[in-house]
Design a protein around this motif. Structure first.
Motif, PDB file in Angstrom:
ATOM      1  N   UNK A 118       0.643  -1.262  -0.182  1.00  0.00           N
ATOM      2  CA  UNK A 118      -0.023  -0.247   0.065  1.00  0.00           C
ATOM      3  C   UNK A 118       1.074   0.752  -0.216  1.00  0.00           C
ATOM      4  N   UNK A 119       2.279   1.174   0.269  1.00  0.00           N
ATOM      5  CA  UNK A 119       2.913   2.909   0.660  1.00  0.00           C
ATOM      6  C   UNK A 119       3.232   3.049  -0.615  1.00  0.00           C
ATOM      7  N   UNK A 120       3.969   2.411  -1.579  1.00  0.00           N
ATOM      8  CA  UNK A 120       4.260   2.462  -2.881  1.00  0.00           C
ATOM      9  C   UNK A 120       3.706   3.028  -4.034  1.00  0.00           C
ATOM     10  N   UNK A 121       4.045   3.513  -4.852  1.00  0.00           N
ATOM     11  CA  UNK A 121       2.991   4.290  -5.726  1.00  0.00           C
ATOM     12  C   UNK A 121       2.201   3.502  -6.668  1.00  0.00           C
ATOM     13  N   UNK A 122       1.033   4.315  -6.951  1.00  0.00           N
ATOM     14  CA  UNK A 122       0.198   2.771  -7.601  1.00  0.00           C
ATOM     15  C   UNK A 122       0.279   2.431  -8.406  1.00  0.00           C
ATOM     16  N   UNK A 123       1.299   2.453  -9.450  1.00  0.00           N
ATOM     17  CA  UNK A 123       1.758   1.556 -10.320  1.00  0.00           C
ATOM     18  C   UNK A 123       2.717   0.455 -10.012  1.00  0.00           C
ATOM     19  N   UNK A 124       3.253   0.768  -9.234  1.00  0.00           N
ATOM     20  CA  UNK A 124       3.868  -0.369  -8.341  1.00  0.00           C
ATOM     21  C   UNK A 124       3.454  -1.911  -7.366  1.00  0.00           C
ATOM     22  N   UNK A 125       2.075  -0.512  -6.930  1.00  0.00           N
ATOM     23  CA  UNK A 125       1.221  -1.482  -6.228  1.00  0.00           C
ATOM     24  C   UNK A 125       0.826  -2.000  -7.092  1.00  0.00           C
ATOM     25  N   UNK A 126      -0.186  -1.813  -8.558  1.00  0.00           N
ATOM     26  CA  UNK A 126      -1.319  -2.564  -9.297  1.00  0.00           C
ATOM     27  C   UNK A 126      -0.171  -3.129  -9.560  1.00  0.00           C
ATOM     28  N   UNK A 127       1.011  -3.296 -10.402  1.00  0.00           N
ATOM     29  CA  UNK A 127       1.988  -4.748 -11.053  1.00  0.00           C
ATOM     30  C   UNK A 127       2.021  -5.498  -9.887  1.00  0.00           C
ATOM     31  N   UNK A 128       2.555  -5.071  -8.668  1.00  0.00           N
ATOM     32  CA  UNK A 128       2.885  -6.181  -7.919  1.00  0.00           C
ATOM     33  C   UNK A 128       2.151  -7.344  -7.831  1.00  0.00           C
ATOM     34  N   UNK A 129       0.444  -6.714  -7.045  1.00  0.00           N
ATOM     35  CA  UNK A 129      -0.390  -6.888  -7.017  1.00  0.00           C
ATOM     36  C   UNK A 129      -1.500  -7.751  -8.321  1.00  0.00           C
ATOM     37  N   UNK A 130      -1.412  -7.357  -9.398  1.00  0.00           N
ATOM     38  CA  UNK A 130      -1.570  -8.235 -10.697  1.00  0.00           C
ATOM     39  C   UNK A 130      -0.586  -9.148 -10.894  1.00  0.00           C
ATOM     40  N   UNK A 131       0.658  -9.038 -10.621  1.00  0.00           N
ATOM     41  CA  UNK A 131       2.001  -9.818 -11.503  1.00  0.00           C
ATOM     42  C   UNK A 131       1.588 -11.154 -10.150  1.00  0.00           C
ATOM     43  N   UNK A 132       1.539 -11.047  -8.737  1.00  0.00           N
ATOM     44  CA  UNK A 132       1.593 -12.031  -7.882  1.00  0.00           C
ATOM     45  C   UNK A 132       0.072 -13.003  -8.528  1.00  0.00           C
ATOM     46  N   UNK A 133      -1.398 -12.300  -8.419  1.00  0.00           N
ATOM     47  CA  UNK A 133      -1.987 -12.885  -9.027  1.00  0.00           C
ATOM     48  C   UNK A 133      -2.122 -13.881 -10.239  1.00  0.00           C
ATOM     49  N   UNK A 134      -1.292 -13.476 -10.974  1.00  0.00           N
ATOM     50  CA  UNK A 134      -1.849 -13.523 -12.074  1.00  0.00           C
ATOM     51  C   UNK A 134      -0.708 -14.951 -12.594  1.00  0.00           C
ATOM     52  N   UNK A 135       0.761 -15.060 -11.932  1.00  0.00           N
ATOM     53  CA  UNK A 135       2.118 -16.052 -11.590  1.00  0.00           C
ATOM     54  C   UNK A 135       1.126 -16.632 -10.780  1.00  0.00           C
ATOM     55  N   UNK A 136       0.711 -16.658  -9.696  1.00  0.00           N
ATOM     56  CA  UNK A 136       0.156 -17.438  -9.078  1.00  0.00           C
ATOM     57  C   UNK A 136      -0.657 -18.344  -9.469  1.00  0.00           C
ATOM     58  N   UNK A 137      -2.134 -17.374 -10.149  1.00  0.00           N
ATOM     59  CA  UNK A 137      -2.619 -18.791 -11.218  1.00  0.00           C
ATOM     60  C   UNK A 137      -2.141 -19.125 -12.305  1.00  0.00           C
ATOM     61  N   UNK A 138      -1.311 -18.333 -12.873  1.00  0.00           N
ATOM     62  CA  UNK A 138      -1.082 -19.866 -13.723  1.00  0.00           C
ATOM     63  C   UNK A 138      -0.069 -21.163 -13.114  1.00  0.00           C
ATOM     64  N   UNK A 139       0.681 -20.860 -12.256  1.00  0.00           N
ATOM     65  CA  UNK A 139       1.236 -21.806 -11.110  1.00  0.00           C
ATOM     66  C   UNK A 139       0.597 -22.996 -11.260  1.00  0.00           C
ATOM     67  N   UNK A 140      -0.199 -22.150 -10.557  1.00  0.00           N
ATOM     68  CA  UNK A 140      -1.654 -23.331 -10.287  1.00  0.00           C
ATOM     69  C   UNK A 140      -1.953 -24.030 -11.408  1.00  0.00           C
ATOM     70  N   UNK A 141      -2.489 -23.302 -12.805  1.00  0.00           N
ATOM     71  CA  UNK A 141      -2.968 -24.103 -13.696  1.00  0.00           C
ATOM     72  C   UNK A 141      -1.659 -24.747 -14.256  1.00  0.00           C
ATOM     73  N   UNK A 142      -0.858 -24.628 -14.558  1.00  0.00           N
ATOM     74  CA  UNK A 142       0.355 -25.707 -14.785  1.00  0.00           C
ATOM     75  C   UNK A 142       0.194 -26.682 -14.048  1.00  0.00           C
ATOM     76  N   UNK A 143       0.619 -26.361 -12.590  1.00  0.00           N
ATOM     77  CA  UNK A 143       0.700 -28.250 -11.475  1.00  0.00           C
ATOM     78  C   UNK A 143      -0.700 -28.640 -11.937  1.00  0.00           C
ATOM     79  N   UNK A 144      -1.947 -27.834 -11.677  1.00  0.00           N
ATOM     80  CA  UNK A 144      -3.303 -29.112 -12.022  1.00  0.00           C
ATOM     81  C   UNK A 144      -3.614 -29.719 -13.025  1.00  0.00           C
TER      82      UNK A 144
END
Length: 157
Positions: A118-144
């Motif tokens: 939350x303390x990061x600039x908006x673009x960094x916050x969005x990038x970290x949040x969206x990046x983490x969620x998308x990468x995690x979803x891709x990892x879960x899909x590959x494992x499944x």
């Protein structure tokens, strides 16, 4: 006052709101009703504890509500979807649940990251949040996918 007096870290607010909204919407079968109940509660809580998380908390409210409504067997949209598809209602609910829960779990982690960054600039916050969620979803899909391939090979043998 209760949330302010607790020792709960502020970064957990979006993830907890997502989970509460999902549960409430699942139990009631309506996303709009959940919006009406939670938004007037969420806004003052965030303004008192972490005003910088207000937009993320509102997002968590909307996303959790829609997820719960989508999975609820008593939701009007779920009933209409199963009726329109001509399939058994409970079978429709049980077949869509694993897909929705997989995405919701990745979103839950994303809301934790959003709270932590939350303390990061908006673009960094969005990038970290969206990046983490998308990468995690891709990892879960590959494992499944790999697990399903092993299951198919075991069934063929």
């Amino acid at each position: 006052g209760i949330v302010e007096g607790s020792a709960m870290p502020a970064f957990l607010i979006p993830a907890l709101i997502f989970a509460i909204a999902a549960f409430l919407s699942f139990a009631m079968g309506t996303a709009w009703g959940t919006f009406g109940i939670l938004i007037p509660i969420i806004v003052p809580v965030c303004e008192g504890i972490a005003p910088e998380l207000l937009v993320v908390a509102l997002s968590a409210t909307l996303a959790g509500s829609v997820f719960g409504d989508h999975c609820s067997p008593i939701s009007d949209t779920t009933i209409l979807s199963s009726t329109g598809a001509g399939c058994d209602h409970i079978q429709h609910v049980s077949t869509q649940m694993p897909y929705a829960i997989t995405v919701a779990a990745c979103c839950f982690v994303g809301y934790i990251v959003a709270g932590l960054t939350k303390g990061l600039p908006t673009a960094a916050n969005i990038g970290a949040t969206l990046g983490t969620s998308v990468v995690l979803l891709l990892v879960v899909l590959v494992v499944l996918h790999k697990l399903s391939l092993k299951k198919v090979k075991a069934a063929e043998a």
